[in-house]
Design an enzyme around this catalytic site. Sequence first.
Site, PDB file in Angstrom:
ATOM      1  N   LYS A   1       0.806  -1.233   0.000  1.00  0.00           N
ATOM      2  CA  LYS A   1       0.000   0.000   0.000  1.00  0.00           C
ATOM      3  C   LYS A   1       0.838   1.281   0.000  1.00  0.00           C
ATOM      4  O   LYS A   1       0.388   2.302  -0.490  1.00  0.00           O
ATOM      5  CB  LYS A   1      -0.944  -0.004   1.198  1.00  0.00           C
TER       6      LYS A   1
ATOM      7  N   VAL B   1      -1.516  -0.106   6.596  1.00  0.00           N
ATOM      8  CA  VAL B   1      -2.884   0.348   6.893  1.00  0.00           C
ATOM      9  C   VAL B   1      -2.936   1.208   8.163  1.00  0.00           C
ATOM     10  O   VAL B   1      -3.881   1.982   8.357  1.00  0.00           O
ATOM     11  CB  VAL B   1      -3.854  -0.864   6.998  1.00  0.00           C
TER      12      VAL B   1
ATOM     13  N   TYR C   1     -10.262 -10.152   8.420  1.00  0.00           N
ATOM     14  CA  TYR C   1     -11.626 -10.687   8.313  1.00  0.00           C
ATOM     15  C   TYR C   1     -11.633 -12.130   7.837  1.00  0.00           C
ATOM     16  O   TYR C   1     -12.665 -12.777   7.826  1.00  0.00           O
ATOM     17  CB  TYR C   1     -12.475  -9.804   7.381  1.00  0.00           C
TER      18      TYR C   1
HETATM   19  N1  LIG Z   1     -10.540  -5.179   6.878  1.00  0.00           N
HETATM   20  C1  LIG Z   1      -9.987  -4.476   5.938  1.00  0.00           C
HETATM   21  O1  LIG Z   1     -10.653  -3.892   5.076  1.00  0.00           O
HETATM   22  C2  LIG Z   1      -8.490  -4.339   5.917  1.00  0.00           C
HETATM   23  C3  LIG Z   1      -7.915  -3.286   5.209  1.00  0.00           C
HETATM   24  C4  LIG Z   1      -6.531  -3.179   5.220  1.00  0.00           C
HETATM   25  C5  LIG Z   1      -5.750  -4.100   5.892  1.00  0.00           C
HETATM   26  N2  LIG Z   1      -6.334  -5.115   6.554  1.00  0.00           N
HETATM   27  C6  LIG Z   1      -5.510  -6.104   7.280  1.00  0.00           C
HETATM   28  O2  LIG Z   1      -4.584  -5.405   8.089  1.00  0.00           O
HETATM   29  C7  LIG Z   1      -3.390  -6.154   8.218  1.00  0.00           C
HETATM   30  C8  LIG Z   1      -2.157  -5.282   7.991  1.00  0.00           C
HETATM   31  O3  LIG Z   1      -2.144  -4.753   6.673  1.00  0.00           O
HETATM   32  P1  LIG Z   1      -0.937  -3.788   6.212  1.00  0.00           P
HETATM   33  O4  LIG Z   1      -1.248  -3.393   4.826  1.00  0.00           O
HETATM   34  O5  LIG Z   1      -0.683  -2.735   7.228  1.00  0.00           O
HETATM   35  O6  LIG Z   1       0.305  -4.820   6.229  1.00  0.00           O
HETATM   36  P2  LIG Z   1       1.879  -4.475   6.259  1.00  0.00           P
HETATM   37  O7  LIG Z   1       2.162  -3.173   5.639  1.00  0.00           O
HETATM   38  O8  LIG Z   1       2.547  -5.689   5.715  1.00  0.00           O
HETATM   39  O9  LIG Z   1       2.214  -4.344   7.825  1.00  0.00           O
HETATM   40  C9  LIG Z   1       2.256  -5.495   8.623  1.00  0.00           C
HETATM   41  C10 LIG Z   1       2.285  -5.096  10.101  1.00  0.00           C
HETATM   42  O10 LIG Z   1       2.245  -6.326  10.852  1.00  0.00           O
HETATM   43  C11 LIG Z   1       3.373  -6.387  11.713  1.00  0.00           C
HETATM   44  N3  LIG Z   1       3.808  -7.774  11.845  1.00  0.00           N
HETATM   45  C12 LIG Z   1       3.965  -8.681  10.855  1.00  0.00           C
HETATM   46  N4  LIG Z   1       4.378  -9.874  11.373  1.00  0.00           N
HETATM   47  C13 LIG Z   1       4.489  -9.686  12.712  1.00  0.00           C
HETATM   48  C14 LIG Z   1       4.843 -10.539  13.800  1.00  0.00           C
HETATM   49  N5  LIG Z   1       5.184 -11.823  13.618  1.00  0.00           N
HETATM   50  N6  LIG Z   1       4.831 -10.028  15.052  1.00  0.00           N
HETATM   51  C15 LIG Z   1       4.467  -8.735  15.259  1.00  0.00           C
HETATM   52  N7  LIG Z   1       4.113  -7.874  14.279  1.00  0.00           N
HETATM   53  C16 LIG Z   1       4.125  -8.349  13.015  1.00  0.00           C
HETATM   54  C17 LIG Z   1       4.418  -5.522  11.064  1.00  0.00           C
HETATM   55  O11 LIG Z   1       5.364  -5.146  12.039  1.00  0.00           O
HETATM   56  P3  LIG Z   1       6.889  -4.771  11.623  1.00  0.00           P
HETATM   57  O12 LIG Z   1       6.840  -3.338  11.204  1.00  0.00           O
HETATM   58  O13 LIG Z   1       7.671  -5.011  12.857  1.00  0.00           O
HETATM   59  O14 LIG Z   1       7.270  -5.701  10.502  1.00  0.00           O
HETATM   60  C18 LIG Z   1       3.540  -4.369  10.547  1.00  0.00           C
HETATM   61  O15 LIG Z   1       3.209  -3.492  11.601  1.00  0.00           O
HETATM   62  C19 LIG Z   1      -3.510  -7.317   7.243  1.00  0.00           C
HETATM   63  O16 LIG Z   1      -3.860  -8.473   7.955  1.00  0.00           O
HETATM   64  C20 LIG Z   1      -4.648  -6.918   6.329  1.00  0.00           C
HETATM   65  O17 LIG Z   1      -5.360  -8.042   5.846  1.00  0.00           O
HETATM   66  C21 LIG Z   1      -7.693  -5.262   6.584  1.00  0.00           C
END
Ligand SMILES: NC(=O)c1ccc[n+]([C@@H]2O[C@H](COP(=O)([O-])OP(=O)(O)OC[C@H]3O[C@@H](n4cnc5c(N)ncnc54)[C@H](OP(=O)(O)O)[C@@H]3O)[C@@H](O)[C@H]2O)c1
Length: 279
Positions: free
Chosen positions: A66, A130, A227
Amino acid sequence: MNKYLVIGNPIEHSLSPLLHNYWFKKYGILDSIYEKRKVDKKDLKEIVESVKKGDIKGVNVTVPFKSEILNYIDSFPNEVQKTKSVNTLIKENDKVVGYNTDQGGFEISLSVNNWNKKNKKILILGAGGVAPSILSSFIKKDGASKVYLCNRTRNKAEELKKHWDAAADSCGMLKNTIEVVDWEKKIELCDLVINTTSVGLSVDENINFDFDHYDNNKNVLFYDLIYNPKETNFLKNAKQRGNKIMNGKLMFLWQAQLAFKMWTGVSPEINDEVINLLS
Ligand SMILES: NC(=O)c1ccc[n+]([C@@H]2O[C@H](COP(=O)([O-])OP(=O)(O)OC[C@H]3O[C@@H](n4cnc5c(N)ncnc54)[C@H](OP(=O)(O)O)[C@@H]3O)[C@@H](O)[C@H]2O)c1
């Protein structure tokens, strides 16, 4: 045939094709198809070029691209400048424009649940793509009294706080509401705890925070943006403690509705039928 895509990595969990194809059928937009595609960073340029050429009419961008996608698109509106996060691409006047419908989707999901942020304490887990969209919802005027921000990689949370504190005055936001805290630190009781991390996308994954002080507290809402699966361990544990829970389905539906309207001009209804479609 008008082609639409959701791109990300992983992408298997995405229910966007199911939802958008359902809406195409329901609203008689029969010359359109929506698919998911697992991509790497190196593919982003080509995807944006396909939108520019008209080979792809619209794209949703998900984990973890994103922010990265901003490097390839032609322009984006102000709110994207603030959140540095794009989840929807569309071609406008020969330019590929990136929008953020996550923020709107998240805010609507809370308001349809009659949840009011004013003077509340919020704990946000995660500082990925996000997180800025979620954070910005709470630091508007009349927003939360305190936002704890907590990320495994602490400096990413620090960067986010710095960005928002610097931008606060110019965009009418509250200043100094955000406090960065260490990952897995026990934090005072909050009104809303949101998981914005990707931990839980795999069913066995766990967030190892100490939430014992939330035991039997029916007023606190634990909100997981994930979700699918519909009940992560984060939510299962909260339910066992007696807290309220909510997954990311409503946010997902509302952000999708906003994107669908941009692409087709049709604003699909969010009703029980569509909510049940994703169960
Ligand atoms: N419902 C909806 O409409 C909607 C919309 C958007 C996103 N989402 C969900 O939100 C989530 C995040 O999306 P994103 O785009 O922000 O992803 P992203 O940019 O890949 O960020 C991932 C986040 O998760 C953390 N993380 C990953 N593995 C981890 C672990 N083992 N232990 C602790 N922290 C960990 C990362 O921390 P680090 O910085 O330390 O790596 C970072 O803060 C996803 O599951 C996505 O499906 C849902």
